[in-house]
Write a protein that holds these residues in place. Sequence first.
Motif, PDB file in Angstrom:
ATOM      1  N   GLN A 290      41.545  20.929 -45.957  1.00 24.42           N
ATOM      2  CA  GLN A 290      42.795  21.610 -46.294  1.00 24.42           C
ATOM      3  C   GLN A 290      43.408  22.340 -45.103  1.00 24.42           C
ATOM      4  N   ASP A 291      42.607  22.661 -44.083  1.00 23.71           N
ATOM      5  CA  ASP A 291      43.147  23.420 -42.961  1.00 23.71           C
ATOM      6  C   ASP A 291      44.185  22.588 -42.215  1.00 23.71           C
TER       7      ASP A 291
ATOM      8  N   SER B 159      44.821  21.951 -39.012  1.00 20.66           N
ATOM      9  CA  SER B 159      44.572  21.549 -37.628  1.00 20.66           C
ATOM     10  C   SER B 159      45.300  20.253 -37.296  1.00 20.66           C
TER      11      SER B 159
ATOM     12  N   LEU C 281      32.870  22.724 -40.813  1.00 22.58           N
ATOM     13  CA  LEU C 281      33.403  23.955 -41.413  1.00 22.58           C
ATOM     14  C   LEU C 281      32.267  24.754 -42.025  1.00 22.58           C
TER      15      LEU C 281
END
Length: 352
Positions: free
Chosen positions: A52-53, A55, A345
């Motif tokens: 979901q991040d 980057s 993560l």
Amino acid sequence: GDVAAALGVPAPRATPRPRVVDSWTADGVTTERVEWWVGFGPPTAAWVVRPQDASDAPRPGVLVLHCHAGVKAIGAERLVRTPTPSAAAERLRRDLYDGRALAQDLARRGAVVLAHDTFAWGSRRFDLDPLPVSLRGPVRGAELAWAADGVVPDDEQRYDAAAAAHEHVVAKTAGTLGTSFAGVVAHDDLVALAVLRALPGLDPARTGAVGFSGGGGRAAALASLDPDLRAAVVVAMMTTTQALLPAYADAHSWLLTTPGLLGRYGLPDLAAGRLAHDLLVLSFADDALFPPDGVRAAHDELRTRFTGAPGRYDEAVLPGPHAFTAEAQDRAADFLETSLGTAGLSDGPGGS
């Protein structure tokens, strides 16, 4: 190459562009349900799972390959947590995957993950309604067994009873057409790998494949069929051919028993490929589907082959029966993270 010829793999067409059907975000990942058409049969359903991040760095890609398990009513859904899971997906995750959803777990590690229905499973399954005449007896036998046990089967279980009796028909037809059941499955897997590499935000030079049981055999085949595969993880699908035959042959499907294949290329040959990729092989001490001496001999053979090779090799024989345990999934995720350069993560693989 020679393995493609032995399997009779049909040449894939141009890489199809997937169409997004649905999407949702939960537990740190975004999942899209997509579909594409390979050029024959019904469209392929698949799931693309991303961290979901936000980057912007190109991410590695992992193709996750569903097992056989005698369950063809669904395919890759067993590897993906969906908002409204089927009963079959929940049963398989509980019984074979320690309740986990492998696709989302690997995405939380930082990879872009693709899980697709392969030929004869899920969206790519055969229409067996009405039942062909040759299947009516076997299905009737299954119905009598259910009744004797007090079981009321659902539609998925009814379909799987018919599909089990139909697999030899598919294999026979494929052979007549110059391919094989495993060859057409490999075709669908190669298309899916091409789709994965074409996804936005993905580094096509860092792709791997992981599969359990029949999916492990498919990962081994890709290690030989695709020269650009960076890493392969083969789980609960390793033995020498000599130890497998004849006593254990009947325990396996047409995915493994392609005529002439194992006489030329055993499972160690397939998984070793060109020795340029990283390979992890995980087997289980109490796996009733494989002879223990054949498992040990295959591991020894692979260890010898990879000595001094460009690729990295790791292995383990873990405790337990034929199931992709949490321990095995953690080892697979760690291996892929190292081989593909995944940006791990903090919540790791256990959050699904």
